[in-house]
Scaffold this motif. Structure first.
Motif, PDB file in Angstrom:
ATOM      1  N   MET A 145       0.861  -1.187   0.000  1.00  0.00           N
ATOM      2  CA  MET A 145       0.000   0.000   0.000  1.00  0.00           C
ATOM      3  C   MET A 145       0.895   1.234   0.000  1.00  0.00           C
ATOM      4  N   ILE A 146       0.719   2.074  -1.001  1.00  0.00           N
ATOM      5  CA  ILE A 146       1.492   3.309  -1.101  1.00  0.00           C
ATOM      6  C   ILE A 146       0.530   4.475  -0.937  1.00  0.00           C
ATOM      7  N   TYR A 147       0.755   5.257   0.100  1.00  0.00           N
ATOM      8  CA  TYR A 147      -0.138   6.360   0.431  1.00  0.00           C
ATOM      9  C   TYR A 147       0.535   7.694   0.112  1.00  0.00           C
ATOM     10  N   ASP A 148      -0.230   8.577  -0.481  1.00  0.00           N
ATOM     11  CA  ASP A 148       0.249   9.949  -0.628  1.00  0.00           C
ATOM     12  C   ASP A 148      -0.721  10.920   0.051  1.00  0.00           C
TER      13      ASP A 148
ATOM     14  N   ILE B 230       4.499   3.938   3.102  1.00  0.00           N
ATOM     15  CA  ILE B 230       4.491   2.657   2.397  1.00  0.00           C
ATOM     16  C   ILE B 230       4.315   1.536   3.415  1.00  0.00           C
ATOM     17  N   SER B 231       3.420   0.607   3.124  1.00  0.00           N
ATOM     18  CA  SER B 231       3.171  -0.526   4.007  1.00  0.00           C
ATOM     19  C   SER B 231       3.103  -1.809   3.175  1.00  0.00           C
ATOM     20  N   PRO B 232       3.928  -2.824   3.535  1.00  0.00           N
ATOM     21  CA  PRO B 232       4.867  -2.873   4.655  1.00  0.00           C
ATOM     22  C   PRO B 232       6.121  -2.038   4.399  1.00  0.00           C
ATOM     23  N   SER B 233       6.705  -1.564   5.463  1.00  0.00           N
ATOM     24  CA  SER B 233       7.849  -0.653   5.362  1.00  0.00           C
ATOM     25  C   SER B 233       9.070  -1.327   4.741  1.00  0.00           C
ATOM     26  N   TYR B 234       9.071  -2.664   4.712  1.00  0.00           N
ATOM     27  CA  TYR B 234      10.183  -3.400   4.098  1.00  0.00           C
ATOM     28  C   TYR B 234      10.437  -2.930   2.663  1.00  0.00           C
ATOM     29  N   PHE B 235       9.370  -2.492   1.966  1.00  0.00           N
ATOM     30  CA  PHE B 235       9.497  -2.099   0.564  1.00  0.00           C
ATOM     31  C   PHE B 235       9.774  -0.600   0.378  1.00  0.00           C
ATOM     32  N   MET B 236      10.119   0.088   1.446  1.00  0.00           N
ATOM     33  CA  MET B 236      10.325   1.533   1.375  1.00  0.00           C
ATOM     34  C   MET B 236      11.354   1.914   0.306  1.00  0.00           C
ATOM     35  N   ASP B 237      12.397   1.129   0.172  1.00  0.00           N
ATOM     36  CA  ASP B 237      13.459   1.445  -0.791  1.00  0.00           C
ATOM     37  C   ASP B 237      13.199   0.831  -2.158  1.00  0.00           C
ATOM     38  N   SER B 238      12.031   0.204  -2.332  1.00  0.00           N
ATOM     39  CA  SER B 238      11.736  -0.471  -3.602  1.00  0.00           C
ATOM     40  C   SER B 238      10.738   0.302  -4.449  1.00  0.00           C
ATOM     41  N   VAL B 239      10.373   1.512  -3.989  1.00  0.00           N
ATOM     42  CA  VAL B 239       9.376   2.325  -4.698  1.00  0.00           C
ATOM     43  C   VAL B 239      10.070   3.491  -5.385  1.00  0.00           C
ATOM     44  N   ASN B 240       9.882   3.591  -6.684  1.00  0.00           N
ATOM     45  CA  ASN B 240      10.380   4.723  -7.456  1.00  0.00           C
ATOM     46  C   ASN B 240       9.251   5.726  -7.629  1.00  0.00           C
ATOM     47  N   THR B 241       9.464   6.945  -7.203  1.00  0.00           N
ATOM     48  CA  THR B 241       8.401   7.959  -7.259  1.00  0.00           C
ATOM     49  C   THR B 241       8.422   8.680  -8.598  1.00  0.00           C
TER      50      THR B 241
ATOM     51  N   LYS C  42       9.956 -14.068   4.720  1.00  0.00           N
ATOM     52  CA  LYS C  42      10.869 -14.055   5.876  1.00  0.00           C
ATOM     53  C   LYS C  42      11.349 -12.627   6.149  1.00  0.00           C
ATOM     54  N   ASN C  43      11.764 -11.925   5.107  1.00  0.00           N
ATOM     55  CA  ASN C  43      12.296 -10.574   5.293  1.00  0.00           C
ATOM     56  C   ASN C  43      11.224  -9.606   5.790  1.00  0.00           C
ATOM     57  N   ILE C  44      10.010  -9.729   5.270  1.00  0.00           N
ATOM     58  CA  ILE C  44       8.925  -8.854   5.732  1.00  0.00           C
ATOM     59  C   ILE C  44       8.609  -9.149   7.194  1.00  0.00           C
ATOM     60  N   LEU C  45       8.581 -10.425   7.563  1.00  0.00           N
ATOM     61  CA  LEU C  45       8.312 -10.786   8.958  1.00  0.00           C
ATOM     62  C   LEU C  45       9.409 -10.257   9.876  1.00  0.00           C
ATOM     63  N   GLU C  46      10.654 -10.388   9.458  1.00  0.00           N
ATOM     64  CA  GLU C  46      11.761  -9.892  10.287  1.00  0.00           C
ATOM     65  C   GLU C  46      11.644  -8.379  10.497  1.00  0.00           C
ATOM     66  N   THR C  47      11.307  -7.656   9.436  1.00  0.00           N
ATOM     67  CA  THR C  47      11.169  -6.202   9.558  1.00  0.00           C
ATOM     68  C   THR C  47      10.000  -5.832  10.452  1.00  0.00           C
ATOM     69  N   SER C  48       8.882  -6.530  10.282  1.00  0.00           N
ATOM     70  CA  SER C  48       7.677  -6.207  11.051  1.00  0.00           C
ATOM     71  C   SER C  48       7.817  -6.600  12.511  1.00  0.00           C
ATOM     72  N   LEU C  49       8.410  -7.775  12.755  1.00  0.00           N
ATOM     73  CA  LEU C  49       8.548  -8.269  14.126  1.00  0.00           C
ATOM     74  C   LEU C  49       9.779  -7.697  14.827  1.00  0.00           C
ATOM     75  N   ASN C  50      10.696  -7.171  14.005  1.00  0.00           N
ATOM     76  CA  ASN C  50      11.954  -6.638  14.531  1.00  0.00           C
ATOM     77  C   ASN C  50      12.748  -7.709  15.279  1.00  0.00           C
ATOM     78  N   LYS C  51      12.841  -8.868  14.629  1.00  0.00           N
ATOM     79  CA  LYS C  51      13.642  -9.955  15.199  1.00  0.00           C
ATOM     80  C   LYS C  51      14.049 -10.897  14.075  1.00  0.00           C
TER      81      LYS C  51
END
Length: 422
Positions: free
Chosen positions: A168-171, A177-188, A224-233
Protein backbone atom coordinates in the motif's frame (compact mmCIF):
# COMPACT_ATOMS: atom_id res chain seq x y z
CA UNK A 1 -74.70 -16.34 2.32
CA UNK A 2 -71.31 -15.97 4.03
CA UNK A 3 -70.55 -19.64 3.29
CA UNK A 4 -71.04 -18.92 -0.41
CA UNK A 5 -69.04 -15.67 -0.53
CA UNK A 6 -65.87 -17.04 1.11
CA UNK A 7 -65.27 -19.82 -1.48
CA UNK A 8 -65.98 -17.34 -4.28
CA UNK A 9 -63.42 -14.91 -2.83
CA UNK A 10 -60.82 -17.67 -2.58
CA UNK A 11 -61.44 -18.67 -6.18
CA UNK A 12 -61.15 -15.04 -7.27
CA UNK A 13 -57.87 -14.59 -5.36
CA UNK A 14 -56.39 -17.78 -6.78
CA UNK A 15 -57.40 -16.76 -10.29
CA UNK A 16 -55.93 -13.27 -9.77
CA UNK A 17 -52.63 -14.70 -8.48
CA UNK A 18 -52.41 -17.13 -11.41
CA UNK A 19 -53.16 -14.32 -13.84
CA UNK A 20 -50.47 -12.11 -12.28
CA UNK A 21 -47.90 -14.90 -12.49
CA UNK A 22 -48.76 -15.49 -16.16
CA UNK A 23 -48.31 -11.79 -16.86
CA UNK A 24 -44.94 -11.85 -15.07
CA UNK A 25 -43.73 -14.84 -17.08
CA UNK A 26 -44.92 -13.23 -20.31
CA UNK A 27 -43.09 -10.00 -19.44
CA UNK A 28 -39.86 -11.92 -18.84
CA UNK A 29 -40.35 -13.89 -22.07
CA UNK A 30 -40.78 -10.69 -24.06
CA UNK A 31 -37.65 -9.15 -22.52
CA UNK A 32 -35.38 -12.17 -23.00
CA UNK A 33 -36.56 -12.73 -26.56
CA UNK A 34 -36.02 -9.10 -27.56
CA UNK A 35 -33.32 -8.02 -30.00
CA UNK A 36 -31.18 -6.84 -27.07
CA UNK A 37 -30.41 -10.46 -26.11
CA UNK A 38 -30.13 -11.80 -29.66
CA UNK A 39 -26.36 -11.64 -29.93
CA UNK A 40 -25.30 -12.79 -26.46
CA UNK A 41 -25.65 -15.88 -24.26
CA UNK A 42 -28.14 -15.75 -21.39
CA UNK A 43 -29.28 -18.22 -18.74
CA UNK A 44 -31.87 -17.58 -16.05
CA UNK A 45 -33.42 -19.78 -13.38
CA UNK A 46 -35.79 -18.89 -10.53
CA UNK A 47 -37.08 -21.42 -8.00
CA UNK A 48 -39.21 -21.43 -4.89
CA UNK A 49 -37.13 -23.36 -2.30
CA UNK A 50 -40.18 -24.12 -0.14
CA UNK A 51 -42.55 -25.51 -2.78
CA UNK A 52 -39.59 -26.64 -4.92
CA UNK A 53 -41.35 -25.20 -7.96
CA UNK A 54 -39.39 -23.83 -10.89
CA UNK A 55 -40.89 -20.41 -11.59
CA UNK A 56 -38.79 -19.55 -14.61
CA UNK A 57 -36.25 -21.51 -16.64
CA UNK A 58 -34.27 -20.18 -19.58
CA UNK A 59 -31.17 -22.07 -20.76
CA UNK A 60 -30.38 -22.89 -17.13
CA UNK A 61 -28.58 -26.13 -18.00
CA UNK A 62 -26.07 -24.38 -20.26
CA UNK A 63 -22.53 -23.52 -19.15
CA UNK A 64 -21.49 -19.91 -18.61
CA UNK A 65 -18.38 -18.04 -17.52
CA UNK A 66 -19.43 -17.10 -13.97
CA UNK A 67 -16.79 -14.49 -13.07
CA UNK A 68 -17.11 -13.75 -9.32
CA UNK A 69 -20.23 -15.91 -8.99
CA UNK A 70 -17.54 -18.56 -8.49
CA UNK A 71 -17.17 -17.14 -4.99
CA UNK A 72 -20.55 -18.67 -4.06
CA UNK A 73 -18.95 -22.11 -4.44
CA UNK A 74 -15.89 -20.91 -2.51
CA UNK A 75 -18.07 -19.57 0.30
CA UNK A 76 -19.94 -22.87 0.56
CA UNK A 77 -16.66 -24.82 0.66
CA UNK A 78 -15.31 -22.59 3.44
CA UNK A 79 -18.51 -22.86 5.49
CA UNK A 80 -18.40 -26.65 5.25
CA UNK A 81 -14.72 -27.11 6.07
CA UNK A 82 -13.43 -24.24 8.22
CA UNK A 83 -13.99 -23.61 11.95
CA UNK A 84 -15.60 -20.46 13.35
CA UNK A 85 -12.15 -18.92 13.88
CA UNK A 86 -9.58 -19.17 11.11
CA UNK A 87 -6.42 -21.23 11.75
CA UNK A 88 -3.73 -18.59 11.33
CA UNK A 89 -0.58 -20.72 11.69
CA UNK A 90 0.63 -24.13 12.84
CA UNK A 91 3.67 -24.60 15.05
CA UNK A 92 5.75 -26.94 17.10
CA UNK A 93 8.56 -26.39 19.58
CA UNK A 94 11.86 -28.21 19.65
CA UNK A 95 14.47 -27.35 22.26
CA UNK A 96 14.37 -23.52 22.36
CA UNK A 97 13.12 -22.97 18.80
CA UNK A 98 9.55 -22.34 17.62
CA UNK A 99 8.97 -23.80 14.17
CA UNK A 100 5.95 -22.41 12.34
CA UNK A 101 4.24 -22.69 8.97
CA UNK A 102 1.36 -20.94 7.26
CA UNK A 103 -2.16 -22.19 6.80
CA UNK A 104 -3.09 -19.78 4.01
CA UNK A 105 -4.80 -17.36 6.42
CA UNK A 106 -5.11 -14.07 4.47
CA UNK A 107 -5.71 -11.90 7.54
CA UNK A 108 -2.13 -11.75 8.93
CA UNK A 109 -1.43 -7.98 9.11
CA UNK A 110 -3.95 -7.48 6.29
CA UNK A 111 -4.30 -3.78 5.38
CA UNK A 112 -8.06 -3.80 5.97
CA UNK A 113 -8.73 -6.76 8.28
CA UNK A 114 -5.83 -5.86 10.58
CA UNK A 115 -5.85 -9.13 12.52
CA UNK A 116 -2.87 -9.23 14.89
CA UNK A 117 -3.33 -12.68 16.48
CA UNK A 118 -0.46 -14.34 14.63
CA UNK A 119 1.73 -11.26 14.81
CA UNK A 120 1.40 -10.95 18.60
CA UNK A 121 2.06 -14.67 19.02
CA UNK A 122 5.31 -14.52 17.05
CA UNK A 123 6.28 -11.18 18.59
CA UNK A 124 6.29 -12.76 22.04
CA UNK A 125 8.46 -15.73 21.03
CA UNK A 126 12.18 -16.01 20.40
CA UNK A 127 14.22 -18.26 18.12
CA UNK A 128 11.73 -18.44 15.25
CA UNK A 129 12.11 -20.84 12.32
CA UNK A 130 9.82 -20.45 9.29
CA UNK A 131 8.89 -23.42 7.07
CA UNK A 132 7.29 -22.79 3.67
CA UNK A 133 7.29 -26.25 2.12
CA UNK A 134 3.62 -27.09 2.68
CA UNK A 135 2.38 -24.97 -0.25
CA UNK A 136 1.89 -27.19 -3.31
CA UNK A 137 0.17 -24.83 -5.72
CA UNK A 138 0.91 -22.05 -8.19
CA UNK A 139 1.07 -18.39 -7.24
CA UNK A 140 -1.58 -17.58 -9.85
CA UNK A 141 -4.72 -19.46 -10.76
CA UNK A 142 -5.09 -21.26 -14.11
CA UNK A 143 -6.13 -18.89 -16.87
CA UNK A 144 -5.45 -15.63 -15.05
CA UNK A 145 -4.45 -12.76 -17.32
CA UNK A 146 -0.69 -12.31 -17.28
CA UNK A 147 -0.94 -8.50 -17.33
CA UNK A 148 -3.04 -8.40 -14.15
CA UNK A 149 0.10 -8.91 -12.05
CA UNK A 150 0.24 -5.18 -11.20
CA UNK A 151 -3.39 -4.74 -10.11
CA UNK A 152 -4.73 -4.94 -6.55
CA UNK A 153 -7.29 -7.62 -7.41
CA UNK A 154 -4.79 -10.36 -8.29
CA UNK A 155 -2.24 -10.84 -5.48
CA UNK A 156 -0.22 -14.03 -5.54
CA UNK A 157 -1.40 -17.05 -3.54
CA UNK A 158 0.83 -18.63 -0.92
CA UNK A 159 0.96 -20.41 2.44
CA UNK A 160 1.82 -17.44 4.61
CA UNK A 161 0.29 -14.22 3.28
CA UNK A 162 1.38 -10.97 4.89
CA UNK A 163 -0.26 -7.57 4.39
CA UNK A 164 -2.63 -9.18 1.89
CA UNK A 165 0.43 -9.85 -0.32
CA UNK A 166 0.19 -6.25 -1.53
CA UNK A 167 2.09 -3.01 -1.01
CA UNK A 168 0.00 0.00 0.00
CA UNK A 169 1.49 3.31 -1.10
CA UNK A 170 -0.14 6.36 0.43
CA UNK A 171 0.25 9.95 -0.63
CA UNK A 172 -2.55 11.18 1.60
CA UNK A 173 -2.56 12.50 4.24
CA UNK A 174 1.18 11.90 4.11
CA UNK A 175 3.73 9.81 2.24
CA UNK A 176 3.86 6.23 3.56
CA UNK A 177 4.49 2.66 2.40
CA UNK A 178 3.17 -0.53 4.01
CA UNK A 179 4.87 -2.87 4.65
CA UNK A 180 7.85 -0.65 5.36
CA UNK A 181 10.18 -3.40 4.10
CA UNK A 182 9.50 -2.10 0.56
CA UNK A 183 10.32 1.53 1.37
CA UNK A 184 13.46 1.44 -0.79
CA UNK A 185 11.74 -0.47 -3.60
CA UNK A 186 9.38 2.32 -4.70
CA UNK A 187 10.38 4.72 -7.46
CA UNK A 188 8.40 7.96 -7.26
CA UNK A 189 8.06 8.44 -10.99
CA UNK A 190 5.27 7.89 -13.48
CA UNK A 191 5.60 4.61 -15.35
CA UNK A 192 3.51 2.48 -17.70
CA UNK A 193 3.44 -0.31 -15.11
CA UNK A 194 2.91 -0.11 -11.35
CA UNK A 195 5.52 -2.84 -10.84
CA UNK A 196 8.19 -4.64 -12.77
CA UNK A 197 6.78 -7.95 -13.90
CA UNK A 198 9.34 -10.28 -12.33
CA UNK A 199 10.66 -8.34 -9.36
CA UNK A 200 9.55 -6.14 -6.51
CA UNK A 201 10.32 -2.78 -8.01
CA UNK A 202 7.32 -0.44 -7.82
CA UNK A 203 6.36 2.88 -9.42
CA UNK A 204 4.23 5.63 -7.93
CA UNK A 205 3.59 9.11 -9.24
CA UNK A 206 4.18 11.08 -6.05
CA UNK A 207 2.06 14.16 -5.66
CA UNK A 208 -1.14 12.55 -6.98
CA UNK A 209 -2.63 12.56 -3.46
CA UNK A 210 -3.79 9.01 -4.02
CA UNK A 211 -3.44 5.52 -2.59
CA UNK A 212 -2.14 2.63 -4.68
CA UNK A 213 -2.31 -1.07 -3.81
CA UNK A 214 0.09 -3.27 -5.77
CA UNK A 215 0.70 -7.03 -5.43
CA UNK A 216 4.27 -7.99 -4.61
CA UNK A 217 6.12 -11.08 -5.77
CA UNK A 218 6.03 -13.60 -2.99
CA UNK A 219 8.57 -16.28 -2.09
CA UNK A 220 9.88 -17.66 1.17
CA UNK A 221 12.74 -15.17 1.38
CA UNK A 222 10.44 -12.21 0.80
CA UNK A 223 8.00 -13.43 3.45
CA UNK A 224 10.87 -14.05 5.88
CA UNK A 225 12.30 -10.57 5.29
CA UNK A 226 8.92 -8.85 5.73
CA UNK A 227 8.31 -10.79 8.96
CA UNK A 228 11.76 -9.89 10.29
CA UNK A 229 11.17 -6.20 9.56
CA UNK A 230 7.68 -6.21 11.05
CA UNK A 231 8.55 -8.27 14.13
CA UNK A 232 11.95 -6.64 14.53
CA UNK A 233 13.64 -9.96 15.20
CA UNK A 234 15.63 -12.51 13.17
CA UNK A 235 13.96 -15.56 11.62
CA UNK A 236 15.66 -18.61 10.15
CA UNK A 237 14.36 -20.66 7.25
CA UNK A 238 13.63 -24.28 8.20
CA UNK A 239 14.18 -27.08 5.71
CA UNK A 240 11.36 -29.07 7.31
CA UNK A 241 9.03 -29.11 10.29
CA UNK A 242 10.10 -31.34 13.20
CA UNK A 243 8.40 -34.73 13.46
CA UNK A 244 5.36 -35.00 15.70
CA UNK A 245 2.02 -33.28 16.15
CA UNK A 246 1.59 -29.60 15.41
CA UNK A 247 -0.40 -27.08 17.39
CA UNK A 248 -2.76 -24.63 15.72
CA UNK A 249 -3.18 -20.96 16.54
CA UNK A 250 -6.65 -19.63 15.70
CA UNK A 251 -7.23 -16.02 14.76
CA UNK A 252 -9.91 -13.90 13.08
CA UNK A 253 -13.59 -14.87 13.10
CA UNK A 254 -14.41 -16.60 9.82
CA UNK A 255 -17.41 -14.38 9.06
CA UNK A 256 -15.09 -11.37 8.84
CA UNK A 257 -13.48 -13.04 5.85
CA UNK A 258 -16.78 -14.18 4.36
CA UNK A 259 -18.33 -10.71 4.49
CA UNK A 260 -15.34 -9.11 2.79
CA UNK A 261 -15.23 -11.97 0.29
CA UNK A 262 -18.81 -11.33 -0.81
CA UNK A 263 -19.26 -7.58 -0.25
CA UNK A 264 -15.93 -6.46 -1.71
CA UNK A 265 -15.66 -9.43 -4.07
CA UNK A 266 -12.16 -9.92 -2.66
CA UNK A 267 -10.28 -12.26 -5.01
CA UNK A 268 -7.34 -12.74 -2.65
CA UNK A 269 -9.53 -13.90 0.23
CA UNK A 270 -11.38 -16.21 -2.14
CA UNK A 271 -8.18 -17.93 -3.24
CA UNK A 272 -6.81 -18.19 0.29
CA UNK A 273 -10.07 -19.66 1.64
CA UNK A 274 -9.68 -22.66 -0.65
CA UNK A 275 -6.06 -22.99 0.45
CA UNK A 276 -7.22 -22.86 4.09
CA UNK A 277 -9.85 -25.51 3.36
CA UNK A 278 -7.20 -27.72 1.78
CA UNK A 279 -5.10 -27.43 4.94
CA UNK A 280 -8.06 -28.58 7.04
CA UNK A 281 -8.63 -31.59 4.79
CA UNK A 282 -5.06 -32.65 3.92
CA UNK A 283 -1.42 -32.12 4.88
CA UNK A 284 -0.71 -29.87 1.91
CA UNK A 285 -2.06 -26.54 0.71
CA UNK A 286 -3.53 -26.93 -2.75
CA UNK A 287 -6.72 -25.40 -4.14
CA UNK A 288 -7.77 -28.49 -6.08
CA UNK A 289 -7.82 -30.59 -2.87
CA UNK A 290 -10.65 -28.47 -1.47
CA UNK A 291 -12.52 -28.29 -4.77
CA UNK A 292 -12.34 -32.03 -5.33
CA UNK A 293 -13.48 -32.80 -1.78
CA UNK A 294 -16.55 -30.57 -1.85
CA UNK A 295 -17.62 -31.74 -5.32
CA UNK A 296 -17.25 -35.41 -4.37
CA UNK A 297 -19.03 -35.05 -1.04
CA UNK A 298 -21.36 -32.16 -0.15
CA UNK A 299 -22.01 -31.22 -3.79
CA UNK A 300 -22.02 -34.68 -5.35
CA UNK A 301 -25.62 -34.17 -6.56
CA UNK A 302 -25.01 -31.01 -8.55
CA UNK A 303 -27.20 -30.94 -11.67
CA UNK A 304 -24.15 -30.36 -13.90
CA UNK A 305 -20.51 -30.88 -12.97
CA UNK A 306 -18.70 -27.54 -13.22
CA UNK A 307 -15.30 -26.73 -14.57
CA UNK A 308 -13.93 -25.03 -11.47
CA UNK A 309 -10.31 -23.89 -11.58
CA UNK A 310 -9.90 -21.10 -9.00
CA UNK A 311 -11.57 -19.62 -5.94
CA UNK A 312 -12.22 -16.11 -7.18
CA UNK A 313 -13.57 -16.37 -10.71
CA UNK A 314 -10.69 -14.40 -12.23
CA UNK A 315 -10.16 -17.23 -14.70
CA UNK A 316 -12.23 -17.53 -17.84
CA UNK A 317 -11.64 -21.29 -17.67
CA UNK A 318 -14.41 -21.58 -15.06
CA UNK A 319 -17.73 -22.92 -16.35
CA UNK A 320 -20.91 -23.18 -14.27
CA UNK A 321 -24.61 -23.48 -15.06
CA UNK A 322 -27.43 -21.43 -13.51
CA UNK A 323 -28.90 -24.72 -12.24
CA UNK A 324 -25.72 -25.55 -10.31
CA UNK A 325 -25.53 -22.01 -8.90
CA UNK A 326 -29.12 -22.27 -7.67
CA UNK A 327 -28.39 -25.72 -6.20
CA UNK A 328 -25.56 -24.34 -4.03
CA UNK A 329 -27.60 -21.26 -3.06
CA UNK A 330 -30.39 -23.60 -1.98
CA UNK A 331 -27.95 -25.61 0.13
CA UNK A 332 -26.77 -22.40 1.79
CA UNK A 333 -30.40 -21.40 2.41
CA UNK A 334 -31.10 -24.72 4.11
CA UNK A 335 -27.90 -24.90 6.15
CA UNK A 336 -27.15 -21.32 7.23
CA UNK A 337 -29.49 -19.20 9.41
CA UNK A 338 -31.09 -16.56 7.21
CA UNK A 339 -29.94 -13.57 9.25
CA UNK A 340 -26.34 -14.70 9.04
CA UNK A 341 -26.63 -15.64 5.36
CA UNK A 342 -28.07 -12.29 4.34
CA UNK A 343 -25.41 -10.43 6.31
CA UNK A 344 -22.75 -12.25 4.28
CA UNK A 345 -24.41 -11.58 0.92
CA UNK A 346 -24.51 -7.99 -0.41
CA UNK A 347 -27.94 -6.33 -0.30
CA UNK A 348 -29.29 -4.62 -3.41
CA UNK A 349 -29.21 -0.83 -3.14
CA UNK A 350 -27.41 -1.04 0.20
CA UNK A 351 -24.03 -2.78 0.24
CA UNK A 352 -21.19 -4.38 -1.64
CA UNK A 353 -21.02 -4.65 -5.41
CA UNK A 354 -24.82 -4.25 -5.76
CA UNK A 355 -24.99 -1.05 -3.71
CA UNK A 356 -25.99 0.98 -6.78
CA UNK A 357 -28.44 -1.55 -8.23
CA UNK A 358 -31.54 -3.61 -7.41
CA UNK A 359 -32.64 -1.44 -4.49
CA UNK A 360 -36.00 -1.90 -2.79
CA UNK A 361 -38.45 0.94 -2.17
CA UNK A 362 -38.44 0.54 1.60
CA UNK A 363 -35.96 -2.27 2.25
CA UNK A 364 -33.67 -4.57 0.25
CA UNK A 365 -35.31 -7.32 -1.75
CA UNK A 366 -32.20 -8.71 -3.50
CA UNK A 367 -29.36 -10.45 -1.63
CA UNK A 368 -26.90 -11.62 -4.24
CA UNK A 369 -23.36 -11.97 -5.52
CA UNK A 370 -22.43 -10.27 -8.77
CA UNK A 371 -19.76 -11.43 -11.18
CA UNK A 372 -18.09 -9.19 -13.74
CA UNK A 373 -15.51 -9.72 -16.44
CA UNK A 374 -15.31 -7.76 -19.67
CA UNK A 375 -18.42 -8.61 -21.73
CA UNK A 376 -19.78 -10.83 -18.96
CA UNK A 377 -22.10 -10.09 -16.04
CA UNK A 378 -23.80 -12.57 -13.71
CA UNK A 379 -25.90 -12.22 -10.58
CA UNK A 380 -27.00 -15.09 -8.35
CA UNK A 381 -28.72 -15.06 -4.98
CA UNK A 382 -32.03 -14.51 -3.24
CA UNK A 383 -35.10 -12.39 -4.04
CA UNK A 384 -37.82 -11.50 -1.56
CA UNK A 385 -41.18 -10.75 -3.17
CA UNK A 386 -43.66 -8.10 -2.10
CA UNK A 387 -45.70 -10.87 -0.44
CA UNK A 388 -42.72 -12.03 1.60
CA UNK A 389 -41.94 -15.15 -0.46
CA UNK A 390 -38.23 -15.94 -0.78
CA UNK A 391 -37.00 -17.10 -4.18
CA UNK A 392 -33.58 -18.26 -5.38
CA UNK A 393 -32.21 -17.23 -8.77
CA UNK A 394 -29.20 -17.23 -11.05
CA UNK A 395 -29.05 -14.81 -13.99
CA UNK A 396 -25.98 -15.25 -16.22
CA UNK A 397 -25.03 -13.06 -19.20
CA UNK A 398 -22.01 -13.82 -21.38
CA UNK A 399 -20.37 -12.27 -24.43
CA UNK A 400 -22.50 -9.17 -24.77
CA UNK A 401 -21.31 -6.03 -26.56
CA UNK A 402 -23.66 -3.64 -24.75
CA UNK A 403 -22.55 -1.72 -21.69
CA UNK A 404 -22.92 -3.61 -18.43
CA UNK A 405 -25.25 -0.86 -17.22
CA UNK A 406 -27.69 -1.67 -20.02
CA UNK A 407 -27.59 -5.34 -19.06
CA UNK A 408 -28.21 -4.49 -15.40
CA UNK A 409 -31.11 -2.19 -16.26
CA UNK A 410 -32.97 -5.02 -18.01
CA UNK A 411 -32.15 -7.45 -15.23
CA UNK A 412 -33.51 -4.98 -12.70
CA UNK A 413 -36.75 -4.67 -14.68
CA UNK A 414 -37.14 -8.45 -14.61
CA UNK A 415 -36.41 -8.67 -10.88
CA UNK A 416 -38.96 -5.97 -10.14
CA UNK A 417 -41.58 -7.84 -12.16
CA UNK A 418 -40.87 -11.00 -10.17
CA UNK A 419 -41.00 -9.08 -6.90
CA UNK A 420 -44.47 -7.77 -7.78
CA UNK A 421 -45.77 -10.89 -9.53
CA UNK A 422 -45.05 -13.53 -6.92
Amino acid sequence: MKKTIIPLLLIFLLFSCASLKRKTIKKIDVTLNSSFYRNQFTGFLVIDPISRDTLYNYHSDKYFTPASNTKIFTLYTALKTLPDHIPTLRYTEQNDTLYFEGTGDPSFLHHYLKDSTGFNFLKNRDNLAFYNGNFMDTEWGPGWSWDDFQWYYSPERNAFPVYGNTVMIYDTPEWNISPSYFMDSVNTIRNEWNRERNKNLFYFDKGTKDTLEIPFKSNRNTIKNILETSLNKPITLAKKMPEGPKKTLYGIHADSLYVRLMHESDNFIAEQLLILASGELTDTLNTSNAQRYILENDLKNLPQEPRWVDGSGLSRYNLFTPQSMVYVLNQLYKEVPQERLFSIFPAGGVSGTVESWYGGIEEPYIFAKSGSLSNNYCLSGYLRTRKGKLLIFSFMNNHFRHSSSEVKERMQTIFEAIREGY
